[in-house]
Design a protein around this motif. Structure first.
Motif, PDB file in Angstrom:
ATOM      1  N   SER A 226     -12.543 -29.859 -19.107  1.00  0.00           N
ATOM      2  CA  SER A 226     -12.473 -31.320 -19.043  1.00  0.00           C
ATOM      3  C   SER A 226     -13.856 -31.940 -18.933  1.00  0.00           C
ATOM      4  O   SER A 226     -14.022 -33.123 -19.173  1.00  0.00           O
ATOM      5  CB  SER A 226     -11.633 -31.741 -17.834  1.00  0.00           C
ATOM      6  N   GLY A 227     -14.848 -31.120 -18.551  1.00  0.00           N
ATOM      7  CA  GLY A 227     -16.191 -31.658 -18.348  1.00  0.00           C
ATOM      8  C   GLY A 227     -16.302 -32.442 -17.050  1.00  0.00           C
ATOM      9  O   GLY A 227     -17.330 -33.018 -16.745  1.00  0.00           O
ATOM     10  N   LYS A 228     -15.207 -32.447 -16.281  1.00  0.00           N
ATOM     11  CA  LYS A 228     -15.201 -33.246 -15.053  1.00  0.00           C
ATOM     12  C   LYS A 228     -15.898 -32.513 -13.905  1.00  0.00           C
ATOM     13  O   LYS A 228     -15.788 -31.294 -13.774  1.00  0.00           O
ATOM     14  CB  LYS A 228     -13.760 -33.554 -14.631  1.00  0.00           C
ATOM     15  N   GLU A 229     -16.542 -33.291 -13.074  1.00  0.00           N
ATOM     16  CA  GLU A 229     -17.137 -32.743 -11.867  1.00  0.00           C
ATOM     17  C   GLU A 229     -16.015 -32.257 -10.954  1.00  0.00           C
ATOM     18  O   GLU A 229     -14.991 -32.900 -10.816  1.00  0.00           O
ATOM     19  CB  GLU A 229     -17.949 -33.825 -11.167  1.00  0.00           C
ATOM     20  N   GLN A 230     -16.212 -31.102 -10.371  1.00  0.00           N
ATOM     21  CA  GLN A 230     -15.177 -30.498  -9.538  1.00  0.00           C
ATOM     22  C   GLN A 230     -15.574 -30.659  -8.077  1.00  0.00           C
ATOM     23  O   GLN A 230     -16.743 -30.487  -7.742  1.00  0.00           O
ATOM     24  CB  GLN A 230     -15.116 -29.015  -9.891  1.00  0.00           C
ATOM     25  N   SER A 231     -14.611 -30.954  -7.232  1.00  0.00           N
ATOM     26  CA  SER A 231     -15.011 -31.131  -5.840  1.00  0.00           C
ATOM     27  C   SER A 231     -15.200 -29.777  -5.158  1.00  0.00           C
ATOM     28  O   SER A 231     -14.485 -28.823  -5.445  1.00  0.00           O
ATOM     29  CB  SER A 231     -13.977 -31.972  -5.094  1.00  0.00           C
ATOM     30  N   VAL A 232     -16.184 -29.718  -4.302  1.00  0.00           N
ATOM     31  CA  VAL A 232     -16.520 -28.471  -3.619  1.00  0.00           C
ATOM     32  C   VAL A 232     -16.475 -28.729  -2.125  1.00  0.00           C
ATOM     33  O   VAL A 232     -17.143 -29.621  -1.621  1.00  0.00           O
ATOM     34  CB  VAL A 232     -17.941 -27.996  -3.996  1.00  0.00           C
ATOM     35  N   GLU A 233     -15.659 -27.958  -1.416  1.00  0.00           N
ATOM     36  CA  GLU A 233     -15.625 -28.114   0.033  1.00  0.00           C
ATOM     37  C   GLU A 233     -16.415 -26.981   0.671  1.00  0.00           C
ATOM     38  O   GLU A 233     -16.173 -25.811   0.384  1.00  0.00           O
ATOM     39  CB  GLU A 233     -14.179 -28.082   0.528  1.00  0.00           C
ATOM     40  N   VAL A 234     -17.388 -27.346   1.493  1.00  0.00           N
ATOM     41  CA  VAL A 234     -18.287 -26.354   2.070  1.00  0.00           C
ATOM     42  C   VAL A 234     -17.866 -25.995   3.480  1.00  0.00           C
ATOM     43  O   VAL A 234     -17.635 -26.876   4.308  1.00  0.00           O
ATOM     44  CB  VAL A 234     -19.732 -26.910   2.129  1.00  0.00           C
ATOM     45  N   LYS A 235     -17.741 -24.702   3.728  1.00  0.00           N
ATOM     46  CA  LYS A 235     -17.493 -24.256   5.107  1.00  0.00           C
ATOM     47  C   LYS A 235     -18.657 -23.369   5.533  1.00  0.00           C
ATOM     48  O   LYS A 235     -18.682 -22.178   5.191  1.00  0.00           O
ATOM     49  CB  LYS A 235     -16.194 -23.459   5.192  1.00  0.00           C
ATOM     50  N   PRO A 236     -19.639 -23.931   6.228  1.00  0.00           N
ATOM     51  CA  PRO A 236     -20.784 -23.106   6.623  1.00  0.00           C
ATOM     52  C   PRO A 236     -20.344 -21.998   7.572  1.00  0.00           C
ATOM     53  O   PRO A 236     -19.507 -22.206   8.436  1.00  0.00           O
ATOM     54  CB  PRO A 236     -21.724 -24.095   7.325  1.00  0.00           C
ATOM     55  N   SER A 237     -20.889 -20.800   7.380  1.00  0.00           N
ATOM     56  CA  SER A 237     -20.500 -19.669   8.217  1.00  0.00           C
ATOM     57  C   SER A 237     -21.126 -19.743   9.606  1.00  0.00           C
ATOM     58  O   SER A 237     -20.522 -19.364  10.588  1.00  0.00           O
ATOM     59  CB  SER A 237     -20.917 -18.358   7.551  1.00  0.00           C
ATOM     60  N   TYR A 238     -22.373 -20.203   9.626  1.00  0.00           N
ATOM     61  CA  TYR A 238     -23.069 -20.286  10.917  1.00  0.00           C
ATOM     62  C   TYR A 238     -23.755 -21.628  11.023  1.00  0.00           C
ATOM     63  O   TYR A 238     -24.969 -21.712  10.989  1.00  0.00           O
ATOM     64  CB  TYR A 238     -24.113 -19.182  11.054  1.00  0.00           C
ATOM     65  N   GLY A 239     -22.989 -22.678  11.061  1.00  0.00           N
ATOM     66  CA  GLY A 239     -23.665 -23.966  11.149  1.00  0.00           C
ATOM     67  C   GLY A 239     -22.700 -25.061  11.487  1.00  0.00           C
ATOM     68  O   GLY A 239     -21.497 -24.862  11.551  1.00  0.00           O
TER      69      GLY A 239
END
Lengths: 616, 196
Positions: free
Chosen positions: A492-505
């Protein structure tokens, strides 16, 4: 010392300070007209001990005052917190045993320190030190300071860098750049003016060790390779001496005091003094006096060197690796620069000299050189210094977890930053809408041997048969050495959402909450200061009236007037010890009004007296 | 200056040769490349854009990451050749480095025997292993000289087809090189494991 081409044409804009947030000491510096300068505190000292102690009212005492509290209230006084930044509880089990403060129950990915019932994360503690430095700079420069360059060990991983940036935010500082300590030091030395060549910077501080190899060329500082150990420094030497002394004391006194915070801190202080003395003297005394009991032991430099040799040797492996990575032999190194207080130890100097076959530079104070370099970098960012440019590298390889717990490397260590890599992901199950990407840092092949950075969840993909979806993920390490991830759906060329789960932060929300809390704290600080100031004003007027009462002018007042003054005096005394500065100021004003006639009388009599003595 | 990269999320990664404004030659002058890299770093680096708009900061981050990636790939002759091969449509997957080149069959057989003996505790093979390692490293040096030779040949070709033919030869040499490099790596791994 080098000269700096400084362009202050853009005067009037906000000043950016350079901060060395050290394990043992921290400093703040700025670019003055003649070059970088460290800003002294109110007591005149340039070094601010990186120690913060929690007071009963929830405020912190920081620096030298906090150092004194190490012995009085060890369980609430935190030192060397840099060693805990961006780390998990499991990482620090061993050394926490030596710390007098405790880890709070329920700490998981982020360590929480339990200080007398309240818990704080390492970034919050570091923020206390940063806030003190910020105030120091504001008082000295007489302007608000909101932007800073902060130095970090070159070998700090993503989580440790992020934690440092979080600390800055909590302290009310916009961190414009994290700059690696050895690289900053090379900027301060300005070796580029004299040399086109290859420089090795050996940085052994309180808690961390870095080696960086740079090529200098017409103002460009290009890091070729860096290596190090974020858990190696003067603290390890202190701990070695400390455990020996504690064992000795147990035998001599017949009592093991190693679980008593105040005793341990007393002994720690004594071994550090002996260690420092041994940098210049052939022998020193460990001198402990604790609750009437004494312990003394002489330690020669020879014995000292035998005790710490393995610690010093641990720095040599990273040096050789950095040389290999830079594709250089020791004889290619033109200059060696020593940074960090631990490089004052003669054994360290001789080890460096032997390895690099060059006499190291020590012209600049090893405690100050990193802060000075941070100030130079700040001036580069503000545009005041235009001839220099730093090209740094990422110290650790970045990879993602693949089948079988193996790490696939995407960005190799010693890549110049900013650096990026792109990878296309697909789904393994029909209709799958999420893809979890596990990002790691480290040189080893297996996931379990690398450092987990974060898990990125690609969400909301079009449901499709397995293997049909195609999501392109771009990993970008910025100039601070911090990773960000973006993704787009290739169909689709669409930006995909990214959810970040920091391991140590900390998550962004957690940092925001801490910033809010610190604002509230700052407000409380502000209130307390206003009360203090009101009391000082009250003290002044009370003293003046006391004096006036001895003057003839007091007797010139009517009884009524004198009663009015006494009434106002009493009212001020009543509110003086309260914590409402508005009330105190109100009573000061009333007292001021009540004494107006008295003041006039005094002024008149003063004038009369003056005229009496003068011949017209 | 950055407009070309503004819509980076839609655009494919720019061509590294175009980025440096260099002709598509395999033989590059490292000093010239470094000079271009330094000059462009001064132009693009995020330090220069710290106090600029968010958009300019983003472009600078994007442009300098491409610059650094491009420099890293182009300055090393082998990764440069692999890049050109890939862009020219050649498959250069790791898999291709796993088949034994026929002319090396005998040496590889002997090497594997020696490694097996070492693993079963026979230290007498150490001098032999050392000699074999030395021979393979020599082969690598020879290959690197061959590669440079082929680079010049490639650059001298007039047409795209002719260039493509040389690239095909270079790919074969690189596969051989990768195979031998893996052998040396295997020997080193065994020796380090033994020393540890």
């Amino acid at each position: 010392m080098s000269t700096f081409q400084i362009d202050f044409s853009s005067a009037g804009k906000k000043r950016i300070v350079g901060i060395d947030l050290g394990t043992t000491n921290s400093l703040v510096a700025f670019m003055d007209l003649t070059g970088p300068e460290v800003i002294p505190g109110a007591d005149g000292s340039l070094l601010l001990p990186s120690i913060a102690s929690l007071n009963d009212d929830g405020t912190f005492t920081v620096g030298n005052d906090a150092r004194r509290l190490l012995i009085d209230r060890p369980a609430r006084t935190v030192y060397s917190v840099k060693r805990l930044m961006g780390r998990g509880v499991a990482d620090v089990q061993d050394e926490v045993k030596l710390f007098p403060f405790r880890i709070a129950e329920g700490s998981e990915s982020v360590i929480r320190l339990d200080l007398g019932g309240r818990s704080f994360t390492p970034p919050e503690i570091s923020a206390q030190v940063l806030r003190e430095l910020k105030q120091r700079a504001e008082a000295y420069l007489n302007e608000e300071v909101t932007q800073a360059v902060i130095t970090v060990p070159a070998y700090f991983n993503d989580a440790q860098r992020q934690a440092t940036k979080d600390a800055g935010r909590i302290a009310g500082l916009e961190v414009l750049r994290l700059v690696n300590e050895p690289t900053a030091a090379s900027l301060a030395y300005g070796l580029d003016k004299r040399n086109e060549g290859v420089v090795a910077v050996y940085d052994l501080g309180g808690g961390t060790f870095d080696i960086s190899i740079l090529r200098l060329h017409e103002g460009i500082f290009e890091v070729l390779a860096t290596n190090g150990d974020t858990h190696l420094g003067g603290d390890d030497i202190d701990n070695r001496l400390l455990s020996i002394a504690l064992e000795d004391i147990a035998t001599e006194w017949g009592e093991d005091v190693s679980h008593r915070g105040d005793a341990v801190q007393t002994v720690r202080r004594a071994v550090i003094e002996a260690k420092e003395a041994l940098s210049t003297a052939p022998a020193a005394q460990i001198d402990v006096e604790f609750q009437g009991r004494k312990y003394q032991r002489e330690i020669t430099r020879e014995l000292f060197e035998n005790l710490i040799r393995d610690i010093v040797d641990r720095t040599l492996g990273p040096c050789r690796q950095a040389l290999r990575d830079a594709n250089l032999d020791p004889e290619h190194i033109d200059e060696v620069v020593l940074v960090g207080g631990s490089t004052r130890i003669p054994l360290v100097r001789s080890a460096v000299e032997t390895l690099f076959r060059a006499k190291p530079h020590t012209e600049l104070n090893p405690d100050e050189v990193v802060a000075l370099g941070a100030a130079v970098q700040a001036a580069i960012l503000s545009g005041d210094v235009q001839d220099k440019l730093l090209l740094d590298v990422t110290p650790l390889s970045l990879g993602i977890e693949t089948m079988g717990g193996v790490v696939s490397k995407l960005i190799h260590r010693n890549s110049t930053i900013p650096a990026s890599a792109t990878e296309v992901f697909t789904t393994s199950v029909d209709g799958q809408q999420n893809v979890l990407i596990h990002v790691l840092q480290g040189e080893r092949e297996l996931v379990k041997d690398c450092r987990s950075l974060a898990r990125f969840d690609l969400k909301g993909m079009e449901p499709m048969p397995a293997g049909m979806a195609r999501v392109e993920v771009r990993f970008l390490i910025d100039a601070n050495g911090i990773l960000s991830v973006t993704a787009r759906d290739l169909r689709s060329g669409k930006e995909q959402s990214v959810e970040v789960k920091p391991s140590y932060g900390l998550t962004d929300e957690q940092v925001e909450a801490m910033i809010m809390e610190s604002y509230e704290m700052a407000e409380e600080d502000f209130k307390a200061r206003q009360v203090r100031e009101a009391r000082v004003e009250a003290d002044n007027i009370l003293a003046a009236i006391e004096k006036a009462k001895a003057n003839d002018a007091w007797l010139d007042l009517s009884d009524e007037e004198r009663q009015g003054v006494d009434l106002a005096l009493n009212e001020l005394h009543v509110v003086y010890h309260g914590d409402d500065h508005n009330l105190i100021r109100d009573r000061i004003e009333k007292l001021d009004n009540a004494t107006r006639r008295l003041a006039e009388n005094m002024m008149n009599s003063a004038v009369r007296n003056a005229l009496k003595g003068t011949k017209i | 200056m950055f407009c070309r990269y503004c819509n980076h999320l839609q655009a494919p990664t720019p061509d590294y040769y175009e980025f440096f404004a260099l002709p598509r030659n395999l033989a590059l002058d490292p000093d010239d490349l470094q000079k271009r890299f330094y000059a462009m770093s001064r132009q693009f680096h995020p330090d220069v854009f710290t106090l600029h708009s968010e958009q300019e900061k983003r472009y600078s981050l994007e442009a300098s990451s491409i610059l650094n990636d491009a420099y890293r790939v182009l300055r090393d002759p082998i990764s440069r050749a692999e890049y050109v091969l890939k862009e020219a449509g050649f498959d250069i997957g790791e898999q291709r480095g796993k088949d034994v080149p026929p002319e090396l069959l005998e040496e590889v057989f002997e090497l594997n025997m020696a490694l097996d003996e070492l693993r079963s505790g026979d230290e007498d093979v150490l001098p032999q292993l050392d000699q074999m390692r030395h021979n393979f490293v020599e082969m690598l040096h020879q290959i690197d000289r061959d590669v440079e030779e082929q680079f010049r040949r490639h650059d001298a070709q007039a047409t795209l087809d002719q260039r493509q033919a040389v690239l095909s030869e270079i790919r074969a040499i690189l596969n051989r090189r990768r195979y031998i490099r893996n052998l040396v790596g295997e020997v080193d791994k065994q020796l380090t494991a033994r020393n540890a």
